[in-house]
Scaffold this active site. Sequence first.
Site, PDB file in Angstrom:
ATOM      1  CB  CYS A  34       5.152   2.275   7.621  1.00 22.85           C
ATOM      2  SG  CYS A  34       4.635   3.733   6.710  1.00 22.85           S
ATOM      3  CG  LEU A  35       6.679   1.030   1.588  1.00 20.16           C
ATOM      4  CD1 LEU A  35       6.144   1.314   0.183  1.00 20.16           C
ATOM      5  CD2 LEU A  35       7.797   0.001   1.529  1.00 20.16           C
ATOM      6  CG  HIS A  60       0.099   6.697   5.513  1.00 16.65           C
ATOM      7  ND1 HIS A  60       1.201   7.227   6.143  1.00 16.65           N
ATOM      8  CD2 HIS A  60       0.374   5.384   5.318  1.00 16.65           C
ATOM      9  CE1 HIS A  60       2.102   6.265   6.323  1.00 16.65           C
ATOM     10  NE2 HIS A  60       1.629   5.139   5.834  1.00 16.65           N
ATOM     11  CG  HIS A 115      -0.657   0.958   7.300  1.00 16.80           C
ATOM     12  ND1 HIS A 115       0.247   0.578   8.270  1.00 16.80           N
ATOM     13  CD2 HIS A 115       0.026   1.788   6.467  1.00 16.80           C
ATOM     14  CE1 HIS A 115       1.410   1.174   8.033  1.00 16.80           C
ATOM     15  NE2 HIS A 115       1.310   1.902   6.938  1.00 16.80           N
ATOM     16  CD  GLU A 116      -1.181   2.335   2.728  1.00 14.99           C
ATOM     17  OE1 GLU A 116      -0.756   3.498   2.571  1.00 14.99           O
ATOM     18  OE2 GLU A 116      -0.451   1.390   3.103  1.00 14.99           O
ATOM     19  CD  GLN A 145       3.303   5.796   2.809  1.00 16.86           C
ATOM     20  OE1 GLN A 145       2.331   5.250   2.297  1.00 16.86           O
ATOM     21  NE2 GLN A 145       4.290   5.119   3.361  1.00 16.86           N
ATOM     22  N   GLY A 151       0.846  -1.184   0.000  1.00 17.57           N
ATOM     23  CA  GLY A 151       0.000   0.000   0.000  1.00 17.57           C
ATOM     24  C   GLY A 151       0.884   1.236   0.000  1.00 17.57           C
TER      25      GLY A 151
HETATM   26 ZN    ZN Z   1       2.558   3.276   5.903  1.00 19.03          ZN
END
Ligand code: ZN
Length: 186
Positions: free
Chosen positions: A96-97, A142, A138-139, A50, A45
């Site tokens: 998380c990226l 963000h 999760h997304e 991000q 995701g």
């Molecule tokens: Zn994340």
Amino acid sequence: MILPIVAYGDPVLRKVAEDIDPTLPEYKTLADNMFETMYQANGVGLAAPQIGKAIRLFVVDAEPMDEEKLKGFKKVFVNAHIVESKGEDWGYEEGCLSIPGIRGEVKRPETILLRYQDLDGKTYEEEFTGMAARVIQHEYDHIEGILFTDHLSPLRKKLLKGKLADISKGKNVDADYRMRFASANR
Ligand code: ZN
């Protein structure tokens, strides 16, 4: 086009993102670029903050997490708003990226009812459950300016403080994809 992923510590990750007009052609290009960026970083995701944009757009392709149950679960979510959360909270270790090298157990509700649009401007109200609901939440966090580390226990947060501070400075970052660090831009 592969975009640099914004690292922990950048204020854009803390903004409540804004609704957009999903039919503008620039967002189709952006979503394509976000998928490309996400795949290259082996993510499931990626949310617009991000890649530095405080807008309500995120992409998911969670098939690698569960090839049976999440087969074909590849989607762009625009202007998402959670209408209702229900079911028991359950824990799962997330990463998380934007926060490479850190994982932690996060408890989230089992099921969500989500209102969102696609890139043609069509509006949906759809229920998601289990792992699909987790990836979306999760997304979704963000675009609300929330990170998974915010959900960790106070002790775990305390233990991670130094590591998170390092990431925000681009120090000791263990990522094999291109990142953007807040401190490097100022
Ligand atoms: Zn994340």
